[in-house]
Design a protein around this motif. Sequence first.
Motif, PDB file in Angstrom:
ATOM      1  N   PHE A  11      48.037  29.855  45.862  1.00  0.00           N
ATOM      2  CA  PHE A  11      48.198  30.673  44.571  1.00  0.00           C
ATOM      3  C   PHE A  11      47.039  30.950  45.172  1.00  0.00           C
ATOM      4  N   CYS A  12      47.451  32.302  44.722  1.00  0.00           N
ATOM      5  CA  CYS A  12      45.939  33.837  44.205  1.00  0.00           C
ATOM      6  C   CYS A  12      45.763  34.126  43.475  1.00  0.00           C
ATOM      7  N   ALA A  13      44.706  34.471  42.590  1.00  0.00           N
ATOM      8  CA  ALA A  13      44.235  34.795  41.612  1.00  0.00           C
ATOM      9  C   ALA A  13      45.783  36.040  41.244  1.00  0.00           C
ATOM     10  N   GLY A  14      46.300  36.381  41.462  1.00  0.00           N
ATOM     11  CA  GLY A  14      47.361  38.025  41.141  1.00  0.00           C
ATOM     12  C   GLY A  14      48.568  37.136  41.446  1.00  0.00           C
ATOM     13  N   VAL A  15      48.905  36.391  42.472  1.00  0.00           N
ATOM     14  CA  VAL A  15      50.584  35.294  42.228  1.00  0.00           C
ATOM     15  C   VAL A  15      50.173  34.717  40.932  1.00  0.00           C
ATOM     16  N   LYS A  16      48.495  33.935  40.202  1.00  0.00           N
ATOM     17  CA  LYS A  16      48.705  33.152  39.396  1.00  0.00           C
ATOM     18  C   LYS A  16      49.368  33.590  37.918  1.00  0.00           C
ATOM     19  N   THR A  95      51.610  43.386  38.373  1.00  0.00           N
ATOM     20  CA  THR A  95      50.818  44.892  39.970  1.00  0.00           C
ATOM     21  C   THR A  95      49.846  44.246  39.610  1.00  0.00           C
ATOM     22  N   CYS A  96      49.755  43.599  41.231  1.00  0.00           N
ATOM     23  CA  CYS A  96      48.405  42.520  41.072  1.00  0.00           C
ATOM     24  C   CYS A  96      47.304  43.516  40.512  1.00  0.00           C
ATOM     25  N   PRO A  97      45.603  43.666  40.323  1.00  0.00           N
ATOM     26  CA  PRO A  97      44.572  44.346  40.426  1.00  0.00           C
ATOM     27  C   PRO A  97      44.263  45.200  41.862  1.00  0.00           C
ATOM     28  N   LEU A  98      44.495  44.458  42.497  1.00  0.00           N
ATOM     29  CA  LEU A  98      44.209  44.722  43.902  1.00  0.00           C
ATOM     30  C   LEU A  98      44.865  45.577  44.395  1.00  0.00           C
ATOM     31  N   VAL A  99      46.358  45.453  44.372  1.00  0.00           N
ATOM     32  CA  VAL A  99      47.353  47.049  44.900  1.00  0.00           C
ATOM     33  C   VAL A  99      46.972  47.399  43.476  1.00  0.00           C
ATOM     34  N   THR A 100      47.223  47.707  42.283  1.00  0.00           N
ATOM     35  CA  THR A 100      46.357  48.793  41.816  1.00  0.00           C
ATOM     36  C   THR A 100      45.514  49.567  41.956  1.00  0.00           C
ATOM     37  N   GLN A 166      47.830  48.468  53.339  1.00  0.00           N
ATOM     38  CA  GLN A 166      48.699  46.710  52.863  1.00  0.00           C
ATOM     39  C   GLN A 166      47.749  45.860  52.567  1.00  0.00           C
ATOM     40  N   THR A 167      47.330  44.815  51.311  1.00  0.00           N
ATOM     41  CA  THR A 167      46.219  43.994  51.206  1.00  0.00           C
ATOM     42  C   THR A 167      46.596  42.297  51.876  1.00  0.00           C
ATOM     43  N   THR A 168      48.143  43.224  52.555  1.00  0.00           N
ATOM     44  CA  THR A 168      47.991  40.581  53.157  1.00  0.00           C
ATOM     45  C   THR A 168      48.469  41.271  54.215  1.00  0.00           C
ATOM     46  N   CYS A 197      42.742  41.903  51.105  1.00  0.00           N
ATOM     47  CA  CYS A 197      42.244  41.463  49.477  1.00  0.00           C
ATOM     48  C   CYS A 197      41.982  40.365  49.895  1.00  0.00           C
ATOM     49  N   TYR A 198      40.673  39.181  49.345  1.00  0.00           N
ATOM     50  CA  TYR A 198      40.119  38.279  49.037  1.00  0.00           C
ATOM     51  C   TYR A 198      40.293  37.114  49.366  1.00  0.00           C
ATOM     52  N   ALA A 199      42.378  37.255  48.582  1.00  0.00           N
ATOM     53  CA  ALA A 199      42.562  36.362  48.892  1.00  0.00           C
ATOM     54  C   ALA A 199      43.322  35.828  50.489  1.00  0.00           C
ATOM     55  N   THR A 200      43.650  37.193  51.327  1.00  0.00           N
ATOM     56  CA  THR A 200      44.634  37.524  52.485  1.00  0.00           C
ATOM     57  C   THR A 200      42.937  36.861  53.421  1.00  0.00           C
ATOM     58  N   GLY A 267      50.505  29.713  52.169  1.00  0.00           N
ATOM     59  CA  GLY A 267      50.071  31.254  51.416  1.00  0.00           C
ATOM     60  C   GLY A 267      49.595  31.195  50.209  1.00  0.00           C
ATOM     61  N   ALA A 268      49.472  32.421  50.181  1.00  0.00           N
ATOM     62  CA  ALA A 268      49.026  32.959  48.518  1.00  0.00           C
ATOM     63  C   ALA A 268      49.944  33.056  47.283  1.00  0.00           C
ATOM     64  N   SER A 269      51.707  33.041  48.000  1.00  0.00           N
ATOM     65  CA  SER A 269      52.667  32.650  46.714  1.00  0.00           C
ATOM     66  C   SER A 269      53.211  31.172  47.113  1.00  0.00           C
ATOM     67  N   PHE A 301      39.766  35.165  38.725  1.00  0.00           N
ATOM     68  CA  PHE A 301      40.289  35.592  37.988  1.00  0.00           C
ATOM     69  C   PHE A 301      41.000  36.566  37.163  1.00  0.00           C
ATOM     70  N   PHE A 302      42.698  36.781  36.914  1.00  0.00           N
ATOM     71  CA  PHE A 302      42.716  38.089  36.762  1.00  0.00           C
ATOM     72  C   PHE A 302      43.018  38.385  35.063  1.00  0.00           C
ATOM     73  N   ASN A 303      43.188  38.975  33.973  1.00  0.00           N
ATOM     74  CA  ASN A 303      43.845  38.858  33.141  1.00  0.00           C
ATOM     75  C   ASN A 303      44.733  39.121  32.711  1.00  0.00           C
TER      76      ASN A 303
HETATM   77 FE1  SF4 Z   1      46.551  39.661  44.612  1.00  0.00          FE
HETATM   78 FE2  SF4 Z   1      45.280  39.178  47.163  1.00  0.00          FE
HETATM   79 FE3  SF4 Z   1      47.159  38.224  46.162  1.00  0.00          FE
HETATM   80 FE4  SF4 Z   1      48.371  40.006  47.034  1.00  0.00          FE
HETATM   81  S1  SF4 Z   1      47.753  38.101  48.075  1.00  0.00           S
HETATM   82  S2  SF4 Z   1      48.435  39.033  44.661  1.00  0.00           S
HETATM   83  S3  SF4 Z   1      46.416  41.365  46.956  1.00  0.00           S
HETATM   84  S4  SF4 Z   1      45.394  38.354  44.942  1.00  0.00           S
END
Ligand code: SF4
Length: 314
Positions: A11-16, A95-100, A166-168, A197-200, A267-269, A301-303
């Motif tokens: 898990f990344c911050a966007g998925v959490k 929507t993940c802030p990094l996609v926004t 794309q972020t991934t 993104c950082y997580a990727t 993976g991040a999800s 961490f994303f609010n």
């Molecule tokens: Fe956000 Fe990156 Fe996670 Fe996608 S993989 S949800 S862009 S932090």
Amino acid sequence: MKIMLANPRGFCAGVKRAILIVENALKIYKKTIYVNHELVHNQHVIKQLRKKGVIFVENIEQIPDGEIIVFSAHGVSKKTQQQAIQKKLIILNATCPLVTKVHKEVSACSKRGIETILIGKKGHAEVKGIIGQYENKNGKIHLIESVKDIKQLLIKNTNKLHFVTQTTLSITQTKKIISVLKKTFPQISHPKKEDICYATTNRQKAMYNLSKTSEIILVIGSKNSSNSNSLKELGTELGVLTKLIDSVSDIRKKWIKNISCIGITAGASAPEILVQQVIQYLQKIGFSRIIEINGTKEKNFFNIPKQLLINNIV
Ligand code: SF4
Ligand code: 0CN
């Protein structure tokens, strides 16, 4: 026989954040929550949320007017957003802030009529959402997936050109595409900070260490997860047999026959519970040593939206 565990993984911050938005919405609204597309690309997560009553739709026309909709972590087009407003849906945006961030870049290019090139995978939800930020009929957003797509591009004004990604995506593959893009269009502008993104980035970096000792790498993630596929591609590029598995039940005995060191990442999800189930299985068949590889510590961490806070504790 040993197991090498990648760090960071899972898990990344966007998925959490996306999962917390849906779980808190279920508790607060106590009614059906609709999610456009899969909230995140993981079969286990989707199954668990379905059990809690969440309904996933690919077209928001399927949702009755006035209901609650959550936009998935991958984001939506401006058109989808408009449709949701017209249907008077209560919108919760996961929507993940990094996609926004990428959406904002593309939207700005659209407003200024700057032609934009998006490096991404055709048909992917995030790509559809990003393309859907470009509304200027006098400009255009072009999708490219590979170096060979660059040759086919028809650009009106190469002095007013921007690219985003794309972020991934795979970092190595994307670097190659960007380098040819810059040679072909020397004036092309790009985001100040990378869109991948950082997580990727961190999960791909961790693959290098994992590949040094592992004879096989198991990447835990679903088939439609872009960032998980990027991990699989990288493992293969690094010369290690790499398999993308949804869960322990996908492991084939023949893959691990005569093998003494198995690498594991996720993976991040992909939730950690799936990693632990794989470890338990491997331990039972003799992989008794577990070595956690040190990696980048993630503090991201994303609010979540204020109206979804429960007891003000996130
Ligand atoms: Fe956000 Fe990156 Fe996670 Fe996608 S993989 S949800 S862009 S932090
Ligand atoms: O697997 P995900 O749901 O999405 P992709 O890697 O396919 O984009 O992981 C979360 C990433 C985002 C947005």
